[in-house]
Design an enzyme around this catalytic site. Structure first.
Site, PDB file in Angstrom:
ATOM      1  N   GLU A 194      29.962  44.234  48.996  1.00  0.00           N
ATOM      2  CA  GLU A 194      28.641  44.158  48.360  1.00  0.00           C
ATOM      3  C   GLU A 194      28.028  45.520  48.044  1.00  0.00           C
ATOM      4  O   GLU A 194      27.734  45.834  46.889  1.00  0.00           O
ATOM      5  CB  GLU A 194      27.687  43.351  49.262  1.00  0.00           C
ATOM      6  CG  GLU A 194      26.230  43.381  48.851  1.00  0.00           C
ATOM      7  CD  GLU A 194      25.975  42.717  47.512  1.00  0.00           C
ATOM      8  OE1 GLU A 194      25.232  43.283  46.694  1.00  0.00           O
ATOM      9  OE2 GLU A 194      26.524  41.618  47.280  1.00  0.00           O
ATOM     10  N   ASP A 233      49.665  26.374  55.279  1.00  0.00           N
ATOM     11  CA  ASP A 233      50.362  27.629  55.532  1.00  0.00           C
ATOM     12  C   ASP A 233      51.160  27.962  54.280  1.00  0.00           C
ATOM     13  O   ASP A 233      52.237  27.414  54.039  1.00  0.00           O
ATOM     14  CB  ASP A 233      51.290  27.499  56.743  1.00  0.00           C
ATOM     15  CG  ASP A 233      52.021  28.806  57.059  1.00  0.00           C
ATOM     16  OD1 ASP A 233      51.829  29.795  56.309  1.00  0.00           O
ATOM     17  OD2 ASP A 233      52.778  28.838  58.039  1.00  0.00           O
ATOM     18  N   THR A 234      50.620  28.860  53.470  1.00  0.00           N
ATOM     19  CA  THR A 234      51.253  29.163  52.184  1.00  0.00           C
ATOM     20  C   THR A 234      52.538  29.971  52.341  1.00  0.00           C
ATOM     21  O   THR A 234      53.294  30.130  51.379  1.00  0.00           O
ATOM     22  CB  THR A 234      50.279  29.930  51.276  1.00  0.00           C
ATOM     23  OG1 THR A 234      49.849  31.126  51.938  1.00  0.00           O
ATOM     24  CG2 THR A 234      49.056  29.077  50.959  1.00  0.00           C
ATOM     25  N   ARG A 265      51.819  38.369  45.353  1.00  0.00           N
ATOM     26  CA  ARG A 265      52.697  38.491  46.534  1.00  0.00           C
ATOM     27  C   ARG A 265      52.972  37.141  47.182  1.00  0.00           C
ATOM     28  O   ARG A 265      53.990  36.968  47.851  1.00  0.00           O
ATOM     29  CB  ARG A 265      52.080  39.463  47.543  1.00  0.00           C
ATOM     30  CG  ARG A 265      52.093  40.920  47.068  1.00  0.00           C
ATOM     31  CD  ARG A 265      51.717  41.871  48.194  1.00  0.00           C
ATOM     32  NE  ARG A 265      50.345  41.715  48.642  1.00  0.00           N
ATOM     33  CZ  ARG A 265      49.300  42.339  48.085  1.00  0.00           C
ATOM     34  NH1 ARG A 265      49.475  43.149  47.047  1.00  0.00           N
ATOM     35  NH2 ARG A 265      48.084  42.155  48.558  1.00  0.00           N
ATOM     36  N   VAL A 268      36.495  46.169  47.381  1.00  0.00           N
ATOM     37  CA  VAL A 268      35.062  46.394  47.182  1.00  0.00           C
ATOM     38  C   VAL A 268      34.271  45.355  47.972  1.00  0.00           C
ATOM     39  O   VAL A 268      34.648  44.182  48.004  1.00  0.00           O
ATOM     40  CB  VAL A 268      34.696  46.313  45.684  1.00  0.00           C
ATOM     41  CG1 VAL A 268      33.188  46.344  45.491  1.00  0.00           C
ATOM     42  CG2 VAL A 268      35.329  47.468  44.922  1.00  0.00           C
ATOM     43  N   GLY A 282       7.926  47.943  29.721  1.00  0.00           N
ATOM     44  CA  GLY A 282       6.808  48.527  28.998  1.00  0.00           C
ATOM     45  C   GLY A 282       5.455  48.263  29.618  1.00  0.00           C
ATOM     46  O   GLY A 282       4.446  48.812  29.171  1.00  0.00           O
ATOM     47  N   ASP A 299      27.975  40.551  45.346  1.00  0.00           N
ATOM     48  CA  ASP A 299      28.747  39.363  45.714  1.00  0.00           C
ATOM     49  C   ASP A 299      28.255  38.114  44.992  1.00  0.00           C
ATOM     50  O   ASP A 299      28.939  37.562  44.134  1.00  0.00           O
ATOM     51  CB  ASP A 299      28.670  39.146  47.230  1.00  0.00           C
ATOM     52  CG  ASP A 299      29.675  39.997  47.984  1.00  0.00           C
ATOM     53  OD1 ASP A 299      30.760  40.243  47.448  1.00  0.00           O
ATOM     54  OD2 ASP A 299      29.382  40.410  49.116  1.00  0.00           O
ATOM     55  N   GLN A 323      31.817  35.832  50.334  1.00  0.00           N
ATOM     56  CA  GLN A 323      30.615  35.457  49.588  1.00  0.00           C
ATOM     57  C   GLN A 323      30.791  35.315  48.076  1.00  0.00           C
ATOM     58  O   GLN A 323      30.313  34.340  47.498  1.00  0.00           O
ATOM     59  CB  GLN A 323      29.502  36.477  49.860  1.00  0.00           C
ATOM     60  CG  GLN A 323      28.180  36.106  49.223  1.00  0.00           C
ATOM     61  CD  GLN A 323      27.054  37.063  49.540  1.00  0.00           C
ATOM     62  OE1 GLN A 323      26.007  37.012  48.915  1.00  0.00           O
ATOM     63  NE2 GLN A 323      27.235  37.937  50.506  1.00  0.00           N
ATOM     64  N   SER A 324      31.442  36.256  47.414  1.00  0.00           N
ATOM     65  CA  SER A 324      31.446  36.241  45.953  1.00  0.00           C
ATOM     66  C   SER A 324      32.112  34.987  45.390  1.00  0.00           C
ATOM     67  O   SER A 324      31.526  34.281  44.551  1.00  0.00           O
ATOM     68  CB  SER A 324      32.135  37.495  45.405  1.00  0.00           C
ATOM     69  OG  SER A 324      33.480  37.591  45.874  1.00  0.00           O
TER      70      SER A 324
END
Length: 415
Positions: free
Chosen positions: A139, A73-74, A104, A137, A248, A168, A17-18
């Site tokens: 959400e 395919d990296t 990596r 991490v 306020g 996210d 998502q992020s």
């Protein structure tokens, strides 16, 4: 008329998502977003929370509009060469991998700079530099670590996370601003740079009023606009404030007609000082406008619970829309508690493009959230999300690969 980000090419290594929130926003503004996915699987959200078997989920489709999908395919040496060619052709690389994953893969900041010194590398991480920077991490973790959960809920209950995805999607919005800012600076310097949006930082930015209150609490020991005042106790940290407005102008959520059976038959009501006399007239308590116990904001603060109880006796005689119509005539700030069903069916949101109906070749028609930011010279057209690998051949051809080379790469498993 062109789009605001026409000519900007984004290499999108994001998932869930992020990151996709960020790159979708950039795509809506006209950037060419090339989403790199794993062959045969792709973004994990394609299959998460599916409502139709073997069809991309709404989780995926609603976060990946206006993008192109390629599968590479990296880990394959030839696939890595394709990725290097993409880095040389793109302006921005966006990723929300776990910490260290890009390194990596062999694509450190230094290596990317060798390939393309104008490249902007933008990252979402859970935490910034510090003791937790290597932690994953999600959400709700971000909401807790950023201060939102400890200040949300009622004082006699546990911390509560919010339904708004401030960890996210909120961080994705922050990252998009960072990318556009870096692109602007590049027009002056000619250089790329790294952009980091940490989820903890993003949540805290959205909770800044609570950091304000922490300092006020340390100085005064009490915060009179919180519902704990005057009878409750304040500790060392900002407490949970229920539905208090946090500003306020005191506010609270009040029952409306039908609340017994409708969980959303409520209205948010703010007792704004300039319209206090009008509030008194509307609820039939005209004498409060001049009564010393109620006439001033300071006098009202110790009596807010009683005041809202009296206002609620009036709101319970009206449904939330009737109450809103009456209150708006007198400029009394208020807002109905709208359910997701009501929002989905609201015509005005369809008209403005905030809610959009999109047609998908496998799913059919579905609703999605459109661009929340409207530009007069760069209108947004929401296009469906890509099928997995749908644009691999198209993008490869743009990189200069011939049909024969593309076929060979596919045979080798590189794409």
């Amino acid at each position: 008329m062109g789009k605001a980000l026409d000519g900007v090419r984004i290499l999108d290594f994001t998932h869930v998502q992020s990151g996709p929130t960020c790159t979708q926003l950039l795509a809506w503004f006209g950037a060419d977003v090339i989403k790199v996915e794993r062959a045969g699987a792709g973004d994990i959200t394609r299959e998460q929370l599916r409502d139709i078997p073997d069809v991309d989920s709404l989780y995926f489709t609603m976060l990946n509009h206006n993008k192109r999908s390629v599968t590479i395919d990296t880990k394959n040496p030839e696939g890595k060469q394709v990725l290097e060619a993409l880095i040389q052709k793109c302006d921005v690389l966006v990723e929300n991998f776990a910490p260290g994953a890009l390194d990596r893969m062999g694509f450190t900041w230094e290596r990317i700079q060798e390939l393309n010194p104008r490249m902007i590398v933008a990252s979402v991480k859970g935490f910034g530099p510090g003791p937790y920077e290597d932690c994953k991490v999600y959400e709700n973790v971000a909401q807790c670590a950023g201060g939102a959960a400890s200040t949300t809920g009622f004082d006699d209950g546990p911390p509560v996370v919010t339904g708004a995805q401030i960890g996210d999607s909120g961080t994705g919005l922050h990252l998009a601003l960072g990318i556009v800012t870096a692109l602007y600076q590049r027009t002056q310097t000619g250089r790329g740079q790294r952009v980091l949006a940490a989820m903890q930082d993003g949540v805290l930015n959205l909770c800044r009023v609570k950091l304000r209150d922490q300092q006020r609490l340390e100085r005064t020991g009490v915060m009179k606009e919180y519902p704990q005042y005057p009878n409750g106790k304040f500790g060392e940290a900002v407490p949970r404030a229920g539905n208090a407005s946090g500003g306020g102008q005191p506010g609270w959520i009040l029952k409306c007609k039908g609340w017994e059976t409708d969980p959303n038959a409520y209205i948010y009501f703010i007792t704004q000082a300039p319209v206090w006399a009008k509030i008194c007239n509307v609820i039939g308590k005209e004498e409060w406008a001049t009564d010393p116990d109620y006439a001033t904001p300071a006098a009202r603060l110790p009596r807010l619970k009683d005041i809202f109880a009296e206002i609620e006796r009036w709101t319970m005689t009206k449904n939330k829309f009737e109450a809103m119509q009456i209150l708006n005539k007198y400029d009394i700030p208020c807002g109905p508690i709208l359910s997701m069903k009501e929002i989905a069916e609201e015509p005005s949101l369809r008209k403005t493009g905030t809610i959009v109906e999109v047609d998908h070749p496998m799913r059919g028609k579905y609703l999605t959230v459109g661009n929340p930011i409207k530009l007069s010279d760069s209108p947004t057209e929401v296009k469906r999300s890509p099928l997995l690998g749908e644009h691999t051949d198209e993008v490869m051809a743009e990189l200069g690969y011939s049909p024969e080379q593309i076929s060979a790469l596919r045979t080798a498993g590189a794409i």
